[in-house]
Design a protein around this motif. Sequence first.
Motif, PDB file in Angstrom:
ATOM      1  N   UNK A 190      68.883  25.179  82.587  1.00  0.00           N
ATOM      2  CA  UNK A 190      68.789  23.951  81.580  1.00  0.00           C
ATOM      3  C   UNK A 190      67.918  24.393  80.476  1.00  0.00           C
ATOM      4  N   UNK A 191      66.726  25.125  80.839  1.00  0.00           N
ATOM      5  CA  UNK A 191      65.632  25.636  79.918  1.00  0.00           C
ATOM      6  C   UNK A 191      66.568  26.362  78.831  1.00  0.00           C
ATOM      7  N   UNK A 192      67.296  27.403  79.526  1.00  0.00           N
ATOM      8  CA  UNK A 192      67.974  28.468  78.261  1.00  0.00           C
ATOM      9  C   UNK A 192      68.756  27.579  77.791  1.00  0.00           C
ATOM     10  N   UNK A 193      69.802  26.731  78.133  1.00  0.00           N
ATOM     11  CA  UNK A 193      70.653  25.951  77.203  1.00  0.00           C
ATOM     12  C   UNK A 193      70.060  25.205  76.020  1.00  0.00           C
ATOM     13  N   UNK A 194      68.943  24.503  76.632  1.00  0.00           N
ATOM     14  CA  UNK A 194      68.003  23.554  75.586  1.00  0.00           C
ATOM     15  C   UNK A 194      67.504  24.532  74.405  1.00  0.00           C
ATOM     16  N   UNK A 195      66.834  25.712  75.044  1.00  0.00           N
ATOM     17  CA  UNK A 195      66.581  26.605  73.799  1.00  0.00           C
ATOM     18  C   UNK A 195      67.386  27.181  73.026  1.00  0.00           C
ATOM     19  N   UNK A 196      68.656  27.188  73.316  1.00  0.00           N
ATOM     20  CA  UNK A 196      69.618  27.659  72.613  1.00  0.00           C
ATOM     21  C   UNK A 196      70.034  26.458  71.571  1.00  0.00           C
ATOM     22  N   UNK A 197      69.926  25.263  71.948  1.00  0.00           N
ATOM     23  CA  UNK A 197      70.123  23.985  71.033  1.00  0.00           C
ATOM     24  C   UNK A 197      68.972  24.118  70.167  1.00  0.00           C
ATOM     25  N   UNK A 198      67.672  24.609  70.563  1.00  0.00           N
ATOM     26  CA  UNK A 198      66.821  24.412  69.644  1.00  0.00           C
ATOM     27  C   UNK A 198      66.878  25.542  68.396  1.00  0.00           C
ATOM     28  N   UNK A 199      67.550  26.685  68.837  1.00  0.00           N
ATOM     29  CA  UNK A 199      67.852  27.680  68.050  1.00  0.00           C
ATOM     30  C   UNK A 199      68.760  27.107  66.912  1.00  0.00           C
ATOM     31  N   UNK A 200      70.025  26.509  67.584  1.00  0.00           N
ATOM     32  CA  UNK A 200      70.996  25.893  66.307  1.00  0.00           C
ATOM     33  C   UNK A 200      70.299  25.035  65.391  1.00  0.00           C
TER      34      UNK A 200
END
Length: 101
Positions: free
Chosen positions: A58-68
Amino acid sequence: MTREVERTDDGRYVVVDGRRWRTADPALPDDVRARLLHHLGVARSGVRTAGQAGDEAAVAAARARVQLGKTGLGERGEAWWDQSDDARRARWEAALRALDG
């Protein structure tokens, strides 16, 4: 405690505590900027919540959304000042499609 924030003369960066950060694309329409900032805030909250729970996926998925969100704002990826108007619009529209989807 208030941090001193400066802008570079060209307006491309802010300087906070001696560190330079790219500014958001000034061509962003206000409604687009607001939507991207909302997504960014939710994503950052997701990073915090998932980290506290120890959920690395979930951390990785949220970080990907931060990147977007940051890319949509023009703060990451190809510099907005090096992009054509069409490329800039395509950048933020792609980010919103991915974040809204």
